[in-house]
Design a protein around this motif. Structure first.
Motif, mmCIF file in Angstrom:
data_model
loop_
_atom_site.group_PDB
_atom_site.id
_atom_site.type_symbol
_atom_site.label_atom_id
_atom_site.label_comp_id
_atom_site.label_asym_id
_atom_site.label_seq_id
_atom_site.Cartn_x
_atom_site.Cartn_y
_atom_site.Cartn_z
ATOM 1 N N GLU A 273 0.830 -1.206 0.000
ATOM 2 C CA GLU A 273 0.000 0.000 0.000
ATOM 3 C C GLU A 273 0.862 1.253 0.000
ATOM 4 O O GLU A 273 0.529 2.249 -0.652
ATOM 5 C CB GLU A 273 -0.926 -0.008 1.218
ATOM 6 C CG GLU A 273 -1.999 -1.083 1.149
ATOM 7 C CD GLU A 273 -2.836 -1.130 2.411
ATOM 8 O OE1 GLU A 273 -2.459 -0.446 3.396
ATOM 9 O OE2 GLU A 273 -3.867 -1.843 2.412
ATOM 10 N N GLN A 274 1.976 1.204 0.737
ATOM 11 C CA GLN A 274 2.857 2.358 0.769
ATOM 12 C C GLN A 274 3.477 2.607 -0.605
ATOM 13 O O GLN A 274 3.600 3.746 -1.053
ATOM 14 C CB GLN A 274 3.957 2.156 1.808
ATOM 15 C CG GLN A 274 4.899 3.344 1.944
ATOM 16 C CD GLN A 274 5.951 3.112 3.009
ATOM 17 O OE1 GLN A 274 6.036 2.012 3.539
ATOM 18 N NE2 GLN A 274 6.728 4.132 3.300
ATOM 19 N N GLU A 276 2.188 1.709 -3.454
ATOM 20 C CA GLU A 276 1.143 2.177 -4.367
ATOM 21 C C GLU A 276 0.765 3.629 -4.106
ATOM 22 O O GLU A 276 0.299 4.332 -5.010
ATOM 23 C CB GLU A 276 -0.091 1.292 -4.241
ATOM 24 C CG GLU A 276 0.126 -0.125 -4.763
ATOM 25 C CD GLU A 276 -1.081 -1.006 -4.525
ATOM 26 O OE1 GLU A 276 -1.988 -0.558 -3.789
ATOM 27 O OE2 GLU A 276 -1.104 -2.133 -5.071
ATOM 28 N N SER A 277 0.954 4.099 -2.858
ATOM 29 C CA SER A 277 0.597 5.480 -2.530
ATOM 30 C C SER A 277 1.637 6.487 -2.987
ATOM 31 O O SER A 277 1.380 7.684 -3.010
ATOM 32 C CB SER A 277 0.401 5.622 -1.018
ATOM 33 O OG SER A 277 1.629 5.418 -0.332
ATOM 34 N N GLN A 278 2.871 6.014 -3.378
ATOM 35 C CA GLN A 278 3.903 6.926 -3.853
ATOM 36 C C GLN A 278 3.531 7.454 -5.232
ATOM 37 O O GLN A 278 2.947 6.748 -6.045
ATOM 38 C CB GLN A 278 5.258 6.207 -3.928
ATOM 39 C CG GLN A 278 5.787 5.763 -2.575
ATOM 40 C CD GLN A 278 6.075 6.928 -1.661
ATOM 41 O OE1 GLN A 278 6.474 7.993 -2.121
ATOM 42 N NE2 GLN A 278 5.856 6.737 -0.376
ATOM 43 N N LYS A 317 3.178 15.332 -8.883
ATOM 44 C CA LYS A 317 1.865 14.686 -8.828
ATOM 45 C C LYS A 317 0.978 15.157 -9.981
ATOM 46 O O LYS A 317 -0.027 14.528 -10.292
ATOM 47 C CB LYS A 317 1.182 14.976 -7.478
ATOM 48 C CG LYS A 317 1.804 14.216 -6.319
ATOM 49 C CD LYS A 317 1.060 14.479 -5.031
ATOM 50 C CE LYS A 317 1.666 13.668 -3.872
ATOM 51 N NZ LYS A 317 0.963 13.914 -2.601
#
Length: 387
Positions: A273-274, A276-278, A317
């Motif tokens: 999850e970490q 994928e969150s980057q 982003k």
């Protein structure tokens, strides 16, 4: 019509009925088959159970032949009920004692004088005579008087416990013998009589312990005989407890492995999850940013450290900025395409400032020289000298 049974017989019958109510499986005992058949004729459903053949009978006390039973089967736990079963014990000779242990224990803080000790010895002699004549109530009364005079005598409590044992007042016997052992931990008589009381109550493990202790202190044929009665049941209970302990340890081990596996899965999930969150960045060429002029020596590891900068992460982003960076990275000359885009130009300028911080790293190729008009020569310069 008068009742054909005496009061004692009726009391025994009532005790038997109470036992059957509490433990209906006792009706499967081979010696009670006649009663089971009678109940079956009346339409009564009898719970199934098995009993081992009886190979020995209780002995030692004149009143120990009352055939009552007490359930000593080990309880099964919820999840392991299929794996565990009740221990089949030989309950012959076990009796039910409903009497209370409320005998006078004397004043344990009393300071005994020599005169009181002599008087106590006299009472003990009288009590022993009454006991030999089977006058048990009188013997108990005399021992109690002796105890009041000398409450520090372990022998007096052990001897009175013996009388209670003869009367099948088992709880009173255990109480007296326990007090005797508190006063003298090496009282073989106290261990002997308390062990017998435990046996008659169906507490086979406690009985085995006490009888063994008594034999260690002072060997006695009767004690050894009593011990031989309780050994089979005590060993069954011991093996059953070992089995339960083994099952418990195996269950705890499985639970430990399950928790470890669950924790490992949780860590893997958190890492995924970490990751994928980057934010997604453009691909970096292996071995560094060789496609960016002036950055040939800037390794991928340093570049990734730079991209962990909060300002750059926030800027990248935006897909538009990320794509522009990739475009310029592939060909610095493409910077001219974005010079009119203030958002992209600001992001690239930020990147340039980060690369140039401290003056130790050259800015990406195209960032310094790619200024408006720098991508092509002036047409006026080409015409110089043509006239």
């Amino acid at each position: 019509m008068s009742c054909p049974f005496s009061e004692e017989q009726l009391t025994q019958l009532k005790t038997f009925v109470d036992l059957c109510t509490a433990q209906p499986q006792i009706l499967n005992h081979p010696k009670l088959s006649f009663f089971k058949d009678y109940l079956s004729q009346l339409g009564v459903t009898i719970p199934t159970a098995t009993f081992e053949p009886k190979t020995f009978s209780a002995s030692g006390d004149s009143n120990s032949n009352k055939a009552n039973a007490e359930d000593n089967a080990a309880a099964s736990s919820g999840e392991e009920s299929d794996a565990e079963s009740d221990v089949e014990l030989d309950m012959e000779g076990v009796i039910t004692d409903t009497s209370e242990a409320n005998q006078d224990m004397g004043d344990d803080s009393k300071e005994v004088t020599d005169e009181e000790r002599d008087q106590s010895d006299e009472k003990r002699t009288e009590a022993m005579k009454a006991f030999s004549e089977q006058q048990f109530d009188e013997a108990i009364a005399l021992y109690t008087e002796a105890i009041r005079l000398n409450p520090q005598s372990a022998l007096l409590f052990a001897k009175r416990g013996q009388v209670f044992l003869k009367q099948n007042k088992l709880h009173a016997c255990i109480k007296d013998c326990t007090r005797a052992l508190e006063l003298n931990c090496d009282s073989a008589a106290a261990y002997k009589f308390r062990g017998r009381a435990y046996r008659l109550l169906g507490k086979f493990e406690e009985a085995s312990h006490d009888l063994c202790e008594s034999l260690k202190i002072d060997y006695d044929d009767q004690t050894n005989e009593w011990l031989s009665e309780v050994k089979p049941n005590a060993e069954k209970l011991r093996q059953h407890k070992l089995s339960l302990q083994r099952k418990k340890e195996e269950k705890e081990h499985r639970e430990k492995l399950r928790r470890a596996r669950k924790a490992q899965e949780a860590r893997a999930k958190a890492a995924k999850e970490q990751a994928e969150s980057q934010p997604s960045f453009p691909n970096v060429p292996p071995g560094g940013m060789g496609g960016m002029g002036g950055m040939g020596g800037f390794e991928t590891l340093d570049f990734m450290k730079l991209l962990s900068d909060p300002e750059i992460v926030a800027a990248f982003k935006d897909p538009e900025i990320a794509n522009a960076f990739y475009d310029v990275s592939a060909n610095p000359a493409n910077f001219i395409k974005y010079q009119s885009n203030p958002k992209v130009a600001a992001a690239l300028e930020l990147l340039k400032s980060k690369f140039g911080a401290g003056g130790t790293t050259a800015a990406p190729g195209g960032f310094d020289g790619a200024k408006p008009g720098a991508g092509a020569k002036s047409t006026g310069d080409d015409d110089v000298g043509l006239d």
